[in-house]
Design an enzyme around this catalytic site. Structure first.
Site, short mmCIF file in Angstrom:
data_model
loop_
_atom_site.label_atom_id
_atom_site.label_comp_id
_atom_site.label_asym_id
_atom_site.label_seq_id
_atom_site.Cartn_x
_atom_site.Cartn_y
_atom_site.Cartn_z
N ILE A 10 1.08 -0.93 0.16
CA ILE A 10 0.05 0.02 -0.22
C ILE A 10 0.68 0.99 -0.18
CG2 ILE A 10 -1.28 1.11 1.23
CD1 ILE A 10 -2.89 -1.35 2.32
N HIS A 11 0.92 1.72 -0.96
CA HIS A 11 1.66 3.02 -1.29
C HIS A 11 0.61 4.27 -1.91
CE1 HIS A 11 2.75 2.13 -5.39
NE2 HIS A 11 2.49 0.89 -5.15
N GLY A 12 1.46 5.24 -2.56
CA GLY A 12 1.09 6.55 -3.01
C GLY A 12 0.30 5.78 -4.09
#
Length: 305
Positions: A160-162
C-alpha cells in the site's frame, strides 16, 4: 537550528529545497531524498537512515503525501527513533516558513492560509452548500463473482503506497484491500505501516496465503470490491494451489535484486519468479503489466521471454 529531512516520490523534495534556497539562501540543515521507481521500501529506509545520521540532532521528516511509500517508510524509521517527528504535506510555503524559524504548528496554519485564489480583485464568493448530484451507480465487479475467484490482483513490492492508496483505490472503487503473505503476517512493524497507509473508509485484511484462500473460498468477499496485493508471484502460486481462481494478474512493481533482470522500468525478475509466472500462465491466469490505471496493459509473458 532545527533539522529537516525531506522525502518524496521522485525529485519533488529536492526541487522544493532548491526553490526555498532561491529565497532563503543555502540551507545546510535541510536534506532531501528522492524515492525512485527502482527502489523498494527497504531501499528507501536504508537511505533515510543514512541521511538522517548525517545530522547532529534528530531531524523532523517532511514527506509529500500521507499513505505513500515515503510516509510509510518514514514511519518505519520513526518506530526505532521515537524522537523523530513525521509530517505529510511537504510544500514550498511550509518549508520556507520552517527554515525561517516558524514553529511547525504555526507553519502548517500559515501554509493553509496561503492557499487562496489570486489574480484581479475578486470578491470572495459566498459559501454555498455543495449541490448533491446523484451518480449513477455502476455494478460492483465482484458482486457476480462466485467464491474461489478474485478479480483485482496486483503484484507490488511496495504494497500500500501512493499509487495504490490513491489511483488504484479510486479507479477500482475499492471497498477492501487484502494484503497476502506469510512473512507479512509475522512482521508487526510492516503491519502497523500497512494499517496507517490504508485509505480512510477502506477495509484492510492482512492474511497468510492459507488464511486468504480459506476466506475467499468460503465466499466471504462476494459483494465487495477487493484488491488483492502480494509482493511476488510465489504467493499467487500458493493461492492457485489452494483452488483460488485468479483470472487476471497485474504486475506493477518488483524491485531489482542480485541476479535479477529488468523486464520493465519498474519490474525485475529472478529465475524463480519466471518459473512462478509460467506456472500461473499455464493455470489460465492472464498476466499483464500496468503501473497506473491510465497506462495501457502490456502482455507480461511476452516481456519475460
Amino acid at each position: 537550528m532545527a533539522n529537516f529531512l525531506l522525502v518524496s516520490h521522485g525529485e519533488y523534495a529536492k526541487v522544493t529545497k532548491a526553490s526555498v534556497e532561491m529565497i532563503a539562501g543555502e540551507q545546510k540543515n535541510v536534506k532531501a531524498i528522492a524515492f525512485k521507481q527502482t527502489m523498494n521500501q527497504d531501499d528507501l529506509l536504508e537511505e533515510i537512515t543514512k541521511v538522517a545520521s548525517e545530522f547532529g540532532e534528530a531531524p523532523t521528516i517532511l514527506v509529500d503525501i500521507a499513505g505513500g511509500t515515503p510516509a510509510n517508510t518514514a514511519q518505519r524509521y520513526q518506530q526505532k527513533h521515537p524522537d523523530v517527528a513525521v509530517y505529510s504535506g511537504l510544500s514550498m510555503p511550509l518549508l520556507l516558513a520552517l527554515v525561517m524559524g516558524t514553529p511547525i504548528n504555526e507553519a502548517i496554519k500559515q501554509t493553509i492560509d496561503n492557499m487562496a485564489p489570486v489574480g484581479l480583485t475578486k470578491k470572495k464568493e459566498e459559501k454555498q452548500k455543495p449541490k448533491v448530484v446523484k451518480k449513477e451507480e455502476k455494478p460492483n465487479k465482484n458482486v457476480a463473482l462466485t467464491p474461489h475467484t478474485m478479480q483485482n490482483v496486483r503484484i507490488d513490492e511496495r504494497l500500500i503506497h501512493g499509487q495504490v492508496a490513491t489511483m488504484w483505490t479510486n479507479a477500482l472503487k475499492l471497498t477492501r484491500i487484502m494484503v497476502v503473505g506469510d512473512d507479512i503476517v509475522k512482521n508487526d512493524v510492516l503491519k502497523t505501516g500497512l494499517k496507517t497507509a490504508c485509505p480512510h473508509g477502506i477495509h484492510l485484511s492482512i492474511l497468510t496465503a492459507h488464511g486468504a484462500a480459506r476466506r475467499i473460498n468460503s465466499g466471504k468477499y462476494v459483494g465487495q470490491t477487493v484488491l488483492l496485493l502480494v509482493k511476488n508471484p510465489g504467493v499467487l502460486r500458493q493461492l492457485v494451489d489452494f483452488d483460488v481462481k485468479l483470472p487476471e494478474i497485474n504486475v506493477g512493481n518488483m524491485s531489482t535484486k542480485p541476479h535479477s533482470r529488468q523486464v520493465a522500468k519498474s519490474v525485475a525478475v529472478l529465475d524463480k519468479d519466471v518459473e512462478d509466472f509460467e506456472y500461473l500462465d499455464q493455470k489460465g491466469c492472464h498476466i499483464y503489466h500496468q503501473m497506473v490505471p491510465s497506462e495501457p496493459k502490456e502482455d507480461f509473458m511476452e516481456m519475460i521471454k
